[in-house]
Design a protein around this motif. Sequence first.
Motif, PDB file in Angstrom:
ATOM      1  N   ILE A 154       0.881  -1.304  -0.131  1.00 17.16           N
ATOM      2  CA  ILE A 154       0.011  -0.137  -0.186  1.00 17.16           C
ATOM      3  C   ILE A 154       1.011   1.130   0.024  1.00 17.16           C
ATOM      4  O   ILE A 154       1.852   1.420   0.758  1.00 17.16           O
ATOM      5  CB  ILE A 154      -0.904  -0.038   1.394  1.00 17.16           C
ATOM      6  N   MET A 155       0.564   1.878  -1.136  1.00 11.04           N
ATOM      7  CA  MET A 155       1.625   3.371  -1.097  1.00 11.04           C
ATOM      8  C   MET A 155       0.717   4.429  -1.597  1.00 11.04           C
ATOM      9  O   MET A 155      -0.332   4.315  -2.129  1.00 11.04           O
ATOM     10  CB  MET A 155       2.702   3.170  -2.007  1.00 11.04           C
ATOM     11  N   GLY A 156       1.224   5.445  -1.223  1.00  9.59           N
ATOM     12  CA  GLY A 156       0.340   6.638  -1.628  1.00  9.59           C
ATOM     13  C   GLY A 156       1.169   7.980  -1.180  1.00  9.59           C
ATOM     14  O   GLY A 156       2.318   8.103  -0.626  1.00  9.59           O
ATOM     15  N   GLU A 157       0.367   9.099  -1.052  1.00 11.64           N
ATOM     16  CA  GLU A 157       0.641  10.342  -1.013  1.00 11.64           C
ATOM     17  C   GLU A 157      -0.106  11.153  -0.052  1.00 11.64           C
ATOM     18  O   GLU A 157      -1.480  11.444  -0.534  1.00 11.64           O
ATOM     19  CB  GLU A 157       1.490  11.208  -1.983  1.00 11.64           C
ATOM     20  N   LYS A 158       0.407  11.879   1.117  1.00  9.44           N
ATOM     21  CA  LYS A 158      -0.493  12.813   1.501  1.00  9.44           C
ATOM     22  C   LYS A 158       0.023  14.235   1.271  1.00  9.44           C
ATOM     23  O   LYS A 158       1.119  14.637   1.288  1.00  9.44           O
ATOM     24  CB  LYS A 158      -0.495  12.741   3.096  1.00  9.44           C
ATOM     25  N   LYS A 159      -0.758  15.132   0.202  1.00  9.66           N
ATOM     26  CA  LYS A 159      -0.296  16.304  -0.336  1.00  9.66           C
ATOM     27  C   LYS A 159      -0.561  17.354   0.646  1.00  9.66           C
ATOM     28  O   LYS A 159      -1.538  17.611   1.143  1.00  9.66           O
ATOM     29  CB  LYS A 159      -0.984  16.388  -1.849  1.00  9.66           C
ATOM     30  N   PHE A 160       0.584  18.361   0.556  1.00  9.29           N
ATOM     31  CA  PHE A 160       0.100  19.526   1.291  1.00  9.29           C
ATOM     32  C   PHE A 160      -0.371  20.636   0.197  1.00  9.29           C
ATOM     33  O   PHE A 160       0.255  20.758  -0.886  1.00  9.29           O
ATOM     34  CB  PHE A 160       1.694  19.976   1.673  1.00  9.29           C
ATOM     35  N   GLU A 161      -1.463  21.328   0.651  1.00 12.23           N
ATOM     36  CA  GLU A 161      -2.134  22.063  -0.247  1.00 12.23           C
ATOM     37  C   GLU A 161      -1.760  23.644   0.490  1.00 12.23           C
ATOM     38  O   GLU A 161      -2.246  23.847   1.469  1.00 12.23           O
ATOM     39  CB  GLU A 161      -3.459  21.646  -0.437  1.00 12.23           C
ATOM     40  N   GLN A 162      -0.948  24.362  -0.205  1.00 16.26           N
ATOM     41  CA  GLN A 162      -0.766  25.543   0.346  1.00 16.26           C
ATOM     42  C   GLN A 162      -1.830  26.473   0.202  1.00 16.26           C
ATOM     43  O   GLN A 162      -2.241  26.718  -1.028  1.00 16.26           O
ATOM     44  CB  GLN A 162       0.713  25.891  -0.351  1.00 16.26           C
ATOM     45  N   GLU A 163      -2.252  27.245   1.037  1.00 16.22           N
ATOM     46  CA  GLU A 163      -3.254  28.471   0.602  1.00 16.22           C
ATOM     47  C   GLU A 163      -2.483  29.576   0.517  1.00 16.22           C
ATOM     48  O   GLU A 163      -1.299  29.664   0.265  1.00 16.22           O
ATOM     49  CB  GLU A 163      -3.928  28.852   2.120  1.00 16.22           C
ATOM     50  N   LYS A 164      -3.296  30.410  -0.513  1.00 16.56           N
ATOM     51  CA  LYS A 164      -2.852  31.539  -0.996  1.00 16.56           C
ATOM     52  C   LYS A 164      -2.278  32.584  -0.390  1.00 16.56           C
ATOM     53  O   LYS A 164      -1.343  33.377  -0.483  1.00 16.56           O
ATOM     54  CB  LYS A 164      -3.772  32.168  -1.934  1.00 16.56           C
ATOM     55  N   LYS A 165      -3.106  32.686   1.001  1.00 17.51           N
ATOM     56  CA  LYS A 165      -2.726  33.681   1.976  1.00 17.51           C
ATOM     57  C   LYS A 165      -1.759  33.167   2.699  1.00 17.51           C
ATOM     58  O   LYS A 165      -1.455  32.123   2.998  1.00 17.51           O
ATOM     59  CB  LYS A 165      -3.904  34.189   2.746  1.00 17.51           C
ATOM     60  N   GLU A 166      -0.726  34.176   3.128  1.00 21.43           N
ATOM     61  CA  GLU A 166       0.439  33.648   3.892  1.00 21.43           C
ATOM     62  C   GLU A 166       0.191  33.468   5.435  1.00 21.43           C
ATOM     63  O   GLU A 166      -0.516  34.376   5.905  1.00 21.43           O
ATOM     64  CB  GLU A 166       1.715  34.459   3.688  1.00 21.43           C
ATOM     65  N   LYS A 167       0.763  32.611   6.000  1.00 25.96           N
ATOM     66  CA  LYS A 167       0.317  32.188   7.444  1.00 25.96           C
ATOM     67  C   LYS A 167       1.924  32.385   8.122  1.00 25.96           C
ATOM     68  O   LYS A 167       2.884  31.849   7.557  1.00 25.96           O
ATOM     69  CB  LYS A 167      -0.366  31.271   7.860  1.00 25.96           C
ATOM     70  N   ASP A 168       1.753  32.824   9.310  1.00 30.53           N
ATOM     71  CA  ASP A 168       2.963  32.462  10.004  1.00 30.53           C
ATOM     72  C   ASP A 168       2.739  31.379  11.242  1.00 30.53           C
ATOM     73  O   ASP A 168       1.910  31.572  12.071  1.00 30.53           O
ATOM     74  CB  ASP A 168       3.319  33.971  10.940  1.00 30.53           C
ATOM     75  N   TYR A 169       3.528  30.366  11.014  1.00 28.07           N
ATOM     76  CA  TYR A 169       3.227  29.076  11.919  1.00 28.07           C
ATOM     77  C   TYR A 169       4.270  29.198  12.962  1.00 28.07           C
ATOM     78  O   TYR A 169       5.355  29.508  12.862  1.00 28.07           O
ATOM     79  CB  TYR A 169       3.778  27.932  10.964  1.00 28.07           C
ATOM     80  N   TYR A 170       3.820  28.950  14.220  1.00 30.34           N
ATOM     81  CA  TYR A 170       4.612  28.949  15.357  1.00 30.34           C
ATOM     82  C   TYR A 170       5.124  27.137  15.235  1.00 30.34           C
ATOM     83  O   TYR A 170       6.099  26.888  15.917  1.00 30.34           O
ATOM     84  CB  TYR A 170       3.760  29.026  16.518  1.00 30.34           C
ATOM     85  N   PHE A 171       4.287  26.441  14.949  1.00 32.29           N
ATOM     86  CA  PHE A 171       4.916  24.997  14.640  1.00 32.29           C
ATOM     87  C   PHE A 171       3.711  24.334  13.725  1.00 32.29           C
ATOM     88  O   PHE A 171       2.609  24.660  13.829  1.00 32.29           O
ATOM     89  CB  PHE A 171       5.028  24.299  16.127  1.00 32.29           C
ATOM     90  N   SER A 172       3.963  23.013  13.481  1.00 33.09           N
ATOM     91  CA  SER A 172       3.192  22.379  12.501  1.00 33.09           C
ATOM     92  C   SER A 172       3.662  20.823  12.504  1.00 33.09           C
ATOM     93  O   SER A 172       4.630  20.439  12.458  1.00 33.09           O
ATOM     94  CB  SER A 172       3.086  22.600  11.199  1.00 33.09           C
ATOM     95  N   GLU A 173       2.478  20.204  13.158  1.00 28.82           N
ATOM     96  CA  GLU A 173       2.772  18.792  13.579  1.00 28.82           C
ATOM     97  C   GLU A 173       2.007  17.775  12.377  1.00 28.82           C
ATOM     98  O   GLU A 173       2.490  16.684  12.570  1.00 28.82           O
ATOM     99  CB  GLU A 173       1.992  18.492  14.799  1.00 28.82           C
ATOM    100  N   ARG A 174       1.475  18.428  11.595  1.00 29.18           N
ATOM    101  CA  ARG A 174       1.012  17.480  10.328  1.00 29.18           C
ATOM    102  C   ARG A 174       2.031  17.144   9.462  1.00 29.18           C
ATOM    103  O   ARG A 174       2.871  17.730   9.142  1.00 29.18           O
ATOM    104  CB  ARG A 174      -0.278  18.352   9.859  1.00 29.18           C
TER     105      ARG A 174
END
Length: 144
Positions: free
Chosen positions: A73-93
């Motif tokens: 079983i193989m695949g991909e979880k794609k990151f969909e970046q939003e148009k507006k910018e965000k300042d992340y403090y952290f991302s655990e996903r």
Amino acid sequence: MAVEDKKVPGAQGSHFWPNVFDPLRDFGHAVSNFFSPSADASNSKDTYEISMELPGVEEKDIDISIHDNVLTIMGEKKFEQEKKEKDYYFSERRYGSFQRSFRLPPGIQQNDIDAHFKNGVLTVKIPKMLEQEPERQKIDIRTE
């Protein structure tokens, strides 16, 4: 003065190097978790079943194949970046490709494997070959 007393990096008794590498200590474990989504495997009278948690993955991004009794079983979880910018403090996903392989025992019905994807959980059912009851055969007794 002994080398230990000066806290020279790498010297016996030094605590400098372990602290520097603490953030990387579990890196290998984290990488293996990243590329290995959680799965359950079960066995019933007529079916093997593998369930895998794939939250955020779309059905079209999953590929299931079998070769030489190995289910992959193989695949991909794609990151969909939003148009507006965000300042992340952290991302655990986590995003990216994954692959899990499961060696299956002999005696499966490879052409009847069923896969179902619902609510981020992939369930693959692998039917076993039905063991047929040996037919009773009468053996004639010869007379000489």
